[in-house]
Scaffold this motif. Structure first.
Motif, short mmCIF file in Angstrom:
data_model
loop_
_atom_site.label_atom_id
_atom_site.label_comp_id
_atom_site.label_asym_id
_atom_site.label_seq_id
_atom_site.Cartn_x
_atom_site.Cartn_y
_atom_site.Cartn_z
N GLU A 1 0.81 -1.22 0.00
CA GLU A 1 0.00 0.00 0.00
C GLU A 1 0.85 1.27 0.00
N LYS A 2 1.83 1.34 0.90
CA LYS A 2 2.65 2.55 1.02
C LYS A 2 3.36 2.87 -0.29
N HIS A 3 4.00 1.88 -0.89
CA HIS A 3 4.79 2.14 -2.10
C HIS A 3 3.93 2.33 -3.34
N TYR A 4 2.71 1.80 -3.32
CA TYR A 4 1.78 2.08 -4.41
C TYR A 4 1.44 3.58 -4.41
N TYR A 5 1.06 4.09 -3.24
CA TYR A 5 0.70 5.50 -3.16
C TYR A 5 1.91 6.40 -3.43
N GLU A 6 3.09 5.94 -3.06
CA GLU A 6 4.30 6.68 -3.40
C GLU A 6 4.51 6.69 -4.92
N ALA A 7 4.31 5.54 -5.55
CA ALA A 7 4.51 5.42 -7.01
C ALA A 7 3.55 6.31 -7.79
N ILE A 8 2.33 6.45 -7.29
CA ILE A 8 1.37 7.29 -8.01
C ILE A 8 1.35 8.73 -7.49
N GLY A 9 2.24 9.03 -6.54
CA GLY A 9 2.39 10.41 -6.06
C GLY A 9 1.37 10.84 -5.02
N TYR A 10 0.79 9.91 -4.30
CA TYR A 10 -0.18 10.26 -3.27
C TYR A 10 0.25 9.77 -1.89
N LEU A 11 1.50 10.07 -1.55
CA LEU A 11 2.03 9.76 -0.23
C LEU A 11 2.35 11.11 0.43
N CYS A 12 1.83 11.32 1.63
CA CYS A 12 2.06 12.58 2.34
C CYS A 12 3.55 12.72 2.63
N LYS A 13 4.11 13.85 2.24
CA LYS A 13 5.55 14.08 2.46
C LYS A 13 5.90 14.14 3.94
N HIS A 14 4.96 14.57 4.77
CA HIS A 14 5.23 14.71 6.20
C HIS A 14 5.16 13.37 6.94
N GLN B 1 4.41 10.25 5.54
CA GLN B 1 4.71 9.10 4.69
C GLN B 1 3.58 8.06 4.66
N LYS B 2 2.34 8.54 4.83
CA LYS B 2 1.18 7.65 4.75
C LYS B 2 0.34 8.05 3.53
N PRO B 3 -0.43 7.10 3.00
CA PRO B 3 -1.23 7.38 1.80
C PRO B 3 -2.25 8.48 2.03
N ILE B 4 -2.46 9.26 0.99
CA ILE B 4 -3.51 10.28 0.99
C ILE B 4 -4.68 9.66 0.24
N ILE B 5 -5.65 9.17 1.01
CA ILE B 5 -6.77 8.48 0.38
C ILE B 5 -8.10 9.19 0.59
N SER B 6 -8.11 10.24 1.39
CA SER B 6 -9.36 10.94 1.68
C SER B 6 -9.80 11.83 0.53
N GLY B 7 -8.91 12.06 -0.42
CA GLY B 7 -9.25 12.96 -1.53
C GLY B 7 -8.84 14.39 -1.24
N LYS B 8 -8.62 14.73 0.04
CA LYS B 8 -8.20 16.07 0.40
C LYS B 8 -6.68 16.08 0.54
N CYS B 9 -6.04 16.92 -0.24
CA CYS B 9 -4.60 17.05 -0.11
C CYS B 9 -4.17 18.42 -0.60
N ILE B 10 -3.00 18.81 -0.18
CA ILE B 10 -2.41 20.09 -0.61
C ILE B 10 -1.15 19.74 -1.38
N THR B 11 -1.02 20.32 -2.56
CA THR B 11 0.13 20.04 -3.41
C THR B 11 1.00 21.27 -3.50
N VAL B 12 2.29 21.08 -3.23
CA VAL B 12 3.28 22.14 -3.38
C VAL B 12 4.40 21.56 -4.23
N GLY B 13 4.52 22.02 -5.45
CA GLY B 13 5.50 21.45 -6.38
C GLY B 13 5.16 20.00 -6.63
N SER B 14 6.10 19.11 -6.39
CA SER B 14 5.86 17.68 -6.60
C SER B 14 5.48 16.98 -5.30
N SER B 15 5.35 17.73 -4.20
CA SER B 15 5.02 17.14 -2.90
C SER B 15 3.54 17.31 -2.59
#
Length: 186
Positions: free
Chosen positions: A118-131, A133-147
């Motif tokens: 699970e962790k590396h899947y979300y990392e591969a698709i770019g949906y791992l919280c930079k802070h 390191q857990k998946p962002i699955i709620s649909g709510k996220c903040i994007t700054v550059g590539s993070s």
């Protein structure tokens, strides 16, 4: 003479007085039948395998030709098998592409059928919280550059105050509160 109990070689039609090899429902002198791949005869007592194609094979060539191969190690699979993503694996070789943890029945995959935990899947698709390191699955996220960040993990890169819901400034793909940005970059 009792010839009724002595088997006859299917190949040469002569009586078999020594070692009799049974294959394909017939009897053979071991040197009259050979592996369909390498030609090895079975006079040394080695095992003769009947392939689904009706030919004789030594054990090695039988496995090479007919046993399913593991996608990861390319070796024949004897025993348990894992079928996933249109491929076959030794169960211990079906693992995350990144961390090599065994996936068992729980896995994620990208469009190219690369398996991940699970962790590396979300990392591969770019949906791992930079802070965290857990998946962002709620649909709510903040994007700054590539993070990407969970809203509750979006902080000023300098003073670490929360930035969720307030104005911030970007500098080199990092987020800063307005005050820190002014102090650091003028």
């Amino acid at each position: 003479m009792f010839t009724a109990n002595i088997p006859t070689c299917y190949s040469c039609k002569e009586p078999i007085k020594d070692i009799c090899l049974s294959a394909f429902g017939l009897q053979w002198h071991p040197f009259h039948i050979g592996c369909n791949t390498c030609g090895k005869d079975f006079s040394d007592g080695s095992r003769c395998e009947e392939g689904p194609d009706g030919f004789a094979y030594c054990s090695k060539d039988f496995l090479d030709k007919f046993a399913p191969k593991c996608f990861k190690c390319t070796q024949p699979i004897l025993g348990q098998i894992t079928n996933a993503l249109g491929r076959t694996y030794h169960p211990e070789h079906f693992s995350c592409q990144t961390c090599d943890v065994s996936l068992g029945g729980n896995f994620y995959h990208t469009d190219d059928n690369t398996p991940y935990c699970e962790k590396h899947y979300y990392e591969a698709i770019g949906y791992l919280c930079k802070h965290c390191q857990k998946p962002i699955i709620s649909g709510k996220c903040i994007t700054v550059g590539s993070s990407r960040f969970h809203p509750e993990h979006f902080f000023c890169d300098f003073c670490k105050s929360t930035l969720a819901g307030i104005s911030y400034k970007k500098q080199n793909d990092k987020a800063y509160c307005v005050e820190c940005h002014l102090k650091l970059f003028g």
